[in-house]
Design a protein around this motif. Sequence first.
Motif, PDB file in Angstrom:
ATOM      1  N   VAL A 142       0.445  -1.638   0.255  1.00  0.00           N
ATOM      2  CA  VAL A 142      -0.275   0.073  -0.079  1.00  0.00           C
ATOM      3  C   VAL A 142       0.689   1.405  -0.132  1.00  0.00           C
ATOM      4  CG1 VAL A 142      -2.116  -0.968   1.096  1.00  0.00           C
ATOM      5  CG2 VAL A 142      -0.045   0.388   2.729  1.00  0.00           C
ATOM      6  N   HIS A 143       0.201   2.633  -1.012  1.00  0.00           N
ATOM      7  CA  HIS A 143       0.991   3.485  -0.012  1.00  0.00           C
ATOM      8  C   HIS A 143       0.421   4.608   0.799  1.00  0.00           C
ATOM      9  CE1 HIS A 143      -1.733   6.316  -1.755  1.00  0.00           C
ATOM     10  NE2 HIS A 143      -2.265   5.805  -2.898  1.00  0.00           N
ATOM     11  N   ASN A 144       0.886   5.012   1.580  1.00  0.00           N
ATOM     12  CA  ASN A 144       0.466   5.993   2.394  1.00  0.00           C
ATOM     13  C   ASN A 144       0.271   7.382   2.063  1.00  0.00           C
ATOM     14  OD1 ASN A 144      -0.327   6.125   5.391  1.00  0.00           O
ATOM     15  ND2 ASN A 144       1.662   6.710   5.656  1.00  0.00           N
ATOM     16  N   GLY A 145      -0.458   7.674   0.864  1.00  0.00           N
ATOM     17  CA  GLY A 145      -0.504   9.323   0.670  1.00  0.00           C
ATOM     18  C   GLY A 145      -1.303  10.067   1.559  1.00  0.00           C
ATOM     19  N   LEU A 146      -2.950   9.235   1.524  1.00  0.00           N
ATOM     20  CA  LEU A 146      -4.055   9.981   2.044  1.00  0.00           C
ATOM     21  C   LEU A 146      -3.222  10.241   3.576  1.00  0.00           C
ATOM     22  CD1 LEU A 146      -7.063   8.038   1.933  1.00  0.00           C
ATOM     23  CD2 LEU A 146      -6.668  10.295   1.351  1.00  0.00           C
ATOM     24  N   TRP A 147      -2.401   9.940   4.413  1.00  0.00           N
ATOM     25  CA  TRP A 147      -1.766  10.312   5.661  1.00  0.00           C
ATOM     26  C   TRP A 147      -0.854  11.165   5.676  1.00  0.00           C
ATOM     27  CZ3 TRP A 147      -4.049  10.057   9.463  1.00  0.00           C
ATOM     28  CH2 TRP A 147      -2.678  10.306  11.436  1.00  0.00           C
ATOM     29  N   ASN A 148       0.300  11.177   4.818  1.00  0.00           N
ATOM     30  CA  ASN A 148       1.127  12.384   4.465  1.00  0.00           C
ATOM     31  C   ASN A 148       0.441  13.268   4.493  1.00  0.00           C
ATOM     32  OD1 ASN A 148       3.295  10.419   4.423  1.00  0.00           O
ATOM     33  ND2 ASN A 148       2.580  10.021   2.897  1.00  0.00           N
ATOM     34  N   SER A 149      -0.647  12.984   3.107  1.00  0.00           N
ATOM     35  CA  SER A 149      -1.559  14.630   3.350  1.00  0.00           C
ATOM     36  C   SER A 149      -2.069  15.100   4.432  1.00  0.00           C
ATOM     37  CB  SER A 149      -3.111  14.523   2.250  1.00  0.00           C
ATOM     38  OG  SER A 149      -2.073  13.716   0.842  1.00  0.00           O
ATOM     39  N   ALA A 150      -2.666  14.526   5.695  1.00  0.00           N
ATOM     40  CA  ALA A 150      -3.161  14.960   6.298  1.00  0.00           C
ATOM     41  C   ALA A 150      -1.989  15.371   7.535  1.00  0.00           C
ATOM     42  CB  ALA A 150      -3.715  13.764   7.233  1.00  0.00           C
ATOM     43  N   GLU A 151      -0.618  14.674   7.168  1.00  0.00           N
ATOM     44  CA  GLU A 151       0.616  15.211   8.122  1.00  0.00           C
ATOM     45  C   GLU A 151       0.807  16.770   7.415  1.00  0.00           C
ATOM     46  OE1 GLU A 151       2.809  11.865   8.207  1.00  0.00           O
ATOM     47  OE2 GLU A 151       2.738  11.315   9.637  1.00  0.00           O
ATOM     48  N   ASN A 152       0.228  17.296   6.389  1.00  0.00           N
ATOM     49  CA  ASN A 152       1.181  18.403   5.750  1.00  0.00           C
ATOM     50  C   ASN A 152      -0.320  19.836   6.041  1.00  0.00           C
ATOM     51  OD1 ASN A 152       2.734  17.371   4.610  1.00  0.00           O
ATOM     52  ND2 ASN A 152       1.488  17.278   2.425  1.00  0.00           N
ATOM     53  N   THR A 153      -1.703  19.207   6.533  1.00  0.00           N
ATOM     54  CA  THR A 153      -2.305  20.185   7.230  1.00  0.00           C
ATOM     55  C   THR A 153      -2.877  19.950   8.842  1.00  0.00           C
ATOM     56  OG1 THR A 153      -3.892  18.483   6.448  1.00  0.00           O
ATOM     57  CG2 THR A 153      -3.387  19.908   4.649  1.00  0.00           C
TER      58      THR A 153
END
Length: 280
Positions: A142-153
């Motif tokens: 899997v990739h963690n793109g959704l969570w990475n976006s959350a960390e940015n906000t």
Amino acid sequence: MSASSSLCALAAQAMALTDATEKAAFSRQCAAMWRAGAVTEVGTENPPVKEQSLQEVDPTKVPKRGKAGTLENRIALIHSLAHIEAVAVDLSWDLICRFKRTDLPQEFYDDWVQVADDEARHYTTWADRLKELGSSYGSLAVHNGLWNSAENTDSDLLARLAVEHMVLEARGLDVAPLSLARLRSAGDTVSADLYQKIYEDEINHVATGVKWFTYLCEHAEPPKDPIATFHQLVRQYFRGNLKAPFNTEARARAGMTEEWYLPLTSRDPPVHTNQQPSQS
């Protein structure tokens, strides 16, 4: 689980669980307790550091979903959907305990607890379907793109609502019709029917994002224009343009008419008046 726990304490406990199935079950119990009034305090617990328990790869290396024509492709699609829902459970709880504020009405927490409950149910639905197809959640990278976006906000509630719930979750509405069509074309009516039910919930989730984004803008001091603020925050926190095709019917049902998103298909900012910077 103690009935004396606060909502934020329960949210943090849910996020700390690394097994997605246990997390989903615990999340549903937490939601039931909140709705029943067994938990009434929002609390002050902070979210824990998220740990990844699955094989994580770069987004470009995630197994291709294909056109769902083969069992392997259908499993890849459903595994991807299960992972999105698993992360969405954490996103809902994180929003609750990261952005706790004294100026938010209980309805805010009611709505996001319901979203967490829905996402937990959706994850369980897809995890069970994977087992029926001879696979399991965690069998693919899997990739963690959704969570990475959350960390940015993680320091701006308006930005979190804009990117996660009004851009990324709305994108899920855009791709759903094609995925549904591919499942039905492949003869997998069971998966297609499950997807259709979940799709209806996801429209409500985008609507929840729009509702509270608008509320926060209108109750800011001074008030902000919701659409202008959305454009500003997406350009600040989201990489790239929004891309067609858009599911205009589903987006409109969620309260996102075209003036919200069409200007974001270009990096040239639209002209707005009375635009105020985000200070959420």
